[in-house]
Scaffold this motif. Structure first.
Motif, PDB file in Angstrom:
ATOM      1  N   ALA A  44      49.183  50.303  41.313  1.00 52.32           N
ATOM      2  CA  ALA A  44      48.041  51.091  40.823  1.00 52.32           C
ATOM      3  C   ALA A  44      48.062  51.342  39.322  1.00 52.32           C
ATOM      4  CB  ALA A  44      47.924  52.407  41.577  1.00 52.32           C
ATOM      5  N   LEU A  45      48.953  50.731  38.582  1.00 53.60           N
ATOM      6  CA  LEU A  45      48.988  50.943  37.141  1.00 53.60           C
ATOM      7  C   LEU A  45      47.689  50.500  36.462  1.00 53.60           C
ATOM      8  CD1 LEU A  45      52.630  49.776  36.352  1.00 53.60           C
ATOM      9  CD2 LEU A  45      51.749  52.121  36.348  1.00 53.60           C
ATOM     10  N   CYS A  46      47.076  49.485  36.983  1.00 58.02           N
ATOM     11  CA  CYS A  46      45.872  48.934  36.374  1.00 58.02           C
ATOM     12  C   CYS A  46      44.638  49.826  36.543  1.00 58.02           C
ATOM     13  CB  CYS A  46      45.573  47.559  36.950  1.00 58.02           C
ATOM     14  SG  CYS A  46      45.361  47.537  38.755  1.00 58.02           S
ATOM     15  N   VAL A  47      44.631  50.634  37.572  1.00 58.98           N
ATOM     16  CA  VAL A  47      43.435  51.425  37.906  1.00 58.98           C
ATOM     17  C   VAL A  47      43.008  52.313  36.746  1.00 58.98           C
ATOM     18  CG1 VAL A  47      42.487  53.167  39.462  1.00 58.98           C
ATOM     19  CG2 VAL A  47      43.912  51.329  40.377  1.00 58.98           C
ATOM     20  N   THR A  48      43.919  53.069  36.201  1.00 63.83           N
ATOM     21  CA  THR A  48      43.556  54.003  35.130  1.00 63.83           C
ATOM     22  C   THR A  48      43.353  53.303  33.788  1.00 63.83           C
ATOM     23  OG1 THR A  48      45.890  54.483  34.724  1.00 63.83           O
ATOM     24  CG2 THR A  48      44.694  55.972  36.210  1.00 63.83           C
ATOM     25  N   GLU A  49      43.812  52.071  33.662  1.00 64.02           N
ATOM     26  CA  GLU A  49      43.632  51.330  32.414  1.00 64.02           C
ATOM     27  C   GLU A  49      42.254  50.702  32.283  1.00 64.02           C
ATOM     28  OE1 GLU A  49      45.804  51.262  29.822  1.00 64.02           O
ATOM     29  OE2 GLU A  49      46.905  52.707  31.046  1.00 64.02           O
ATOM     30  N   CYS A  50      41.552  50.528  33.381  1.00 69.14           N
ATOM     31  CA  CYS A  50      40.249  49.861  33.349  1.00 69.14           C
ATOM     32  C   CYS A  50      39.194  50.795  32.743  1.00 69.14           C
ATOM     33  CB  CYS A  50      39.824  49.443  34.751  1.00 69.14           C
ATOM     34  SG  CYS A  50      38.226  48.589  34.749  1.00 69.14           S
ATOM     35  N   PRO A  51      38.619  50.414  31.603  1.00 69.99           N
ATOM     36  CA  PRO A  51      37.653  51.295  30.944  1.00 69.99           C
ATOM     37  C   PRO A  51      36.299  51.381  31.648  1.00 69.99           C
ATOM     38  CG  PRO A  51      37.891  49.265  29.709  1.00 69.99           C
ATOM     39  CD  PRO A  51      38.905  49.229  30.820  1.00 69.99           C
ATOM     40  N   VAL A  52      36.056  50.516  32.637  1.00 70.76           N
ATOM     41  CA  VAL A  52      34.766  50.544  33.340  1.00 70.76           C
ATOM     42  C   VAL A  52      34.921  50.897  34.817  1.00 70.76           C
ATOM     43  CG1 VAL A  52      33.593  49.009  31.721  1.00 70.76           C
ATOM     44  CG2 VAL A  52      34.780  48.029  33.698  1.00 70.76           C
ATOM     45  N   ASP A  53      36.081  51.405  35.216  1.00 71.18           N
ATOM     46  CA  ASP A  53      36.334  51.842  36.597  1.00 71.18           C
ATOM     47  C   ASP A  53      36.005  50.740  37.608  1.00 71.18           C
ATOM     48  OD1 ASP A  53      37.165  53.697  38.529  1.00 71.18           O
ATOM     49  OD2 ASP A  53      35.120  54.408  38.844  1.00 71.18           O
ATOM     50  N   ALA A  54      36.499  49.540  37.336  1.00 67.52           N
ATOM     51  CA  ALA A  54      36.193  48.390  38.191  1.00 67.52           C
ATOM     52  C   ALA A  54      37.285  48.081  39.209  1.00 67.52           C
ATOM     53  CB  ALA A  54      35.949  47.152  37.329  1.00 67.52           C
ATOM     54  N   ILE A  55      38.438  48.749  39.145  1.00 67.18           N
ATOM     55  CA  ILE A  55      39.554  48.409  40.022  1.00 67.18           C
ATOM     56  C   ILE A  55      39.754  49.510  41.056  1.00 67.18           C
ATOM     57  CG2 ILE A  55      41.990  47.805  40.145  1.00 67.18           C
ATOM     58  CD1 ILE A  55      41.761  46.919  37.181  1.00 67.18           C
TER      59      ILE A  55
END
Length: 112
Positions: A44-55
């Motif tokens: 889940a590290l990628c979830v908060t990094e996505c600036p457009v809430d796509a993950i």
């Protein structure tokens, strides 16, 4: 469980998520990123990094985004792995607020 890249990524293709992925499960297409469900370790590290809430987690996909389970699985077998962040497309910011953009998904396998 795996994580899935959904419609908001189409056209934007920001790669902030790639920088934090410990297993290199992202694959890059011309205007979209996908996650290989076989490689994703559910960190889940990628979830908060996505600036457009796509993950999103596959069991918590927003309504109408279920088809992206299949899209991620299929395109991750066709597109190359991306391991380093890259600049987004020049028109990425213009795509941020666009909705209903599945028709704009470019599945061409040529390099972005």
């Amino acid at each position: 469980m795996t994580y899935v890249v959904t419609e908001p990524c189409i056209g934007c293709r920001y790669t902030d998520c790639v920088a934090v992925c410990p297993v290199d499960c992202f694959h890059e297409g011309p205007n979209f990123l996908v996650i290989d469900p076989e490689e994703c370790i559910d960190c889940a590290l990628c979830v908060t990094e996505c600036p457009v809430d796509a993950i999103h987690a596959d069991d918590r996909l927003p309504a109408g985004q279920e088809r992206f389970l299949e899209i991620n699985a299929r395109l991750s077998r066709q597109w190359p792995v991306i391991t380093e962040p890259k600049a987004p497309p020049p028109d990425a910011d213009a795509w941020v607020e666009v909705t209903d953009k599945l028709h704009a998904l470019q599945e061409d396998t040529s390099p972005p």
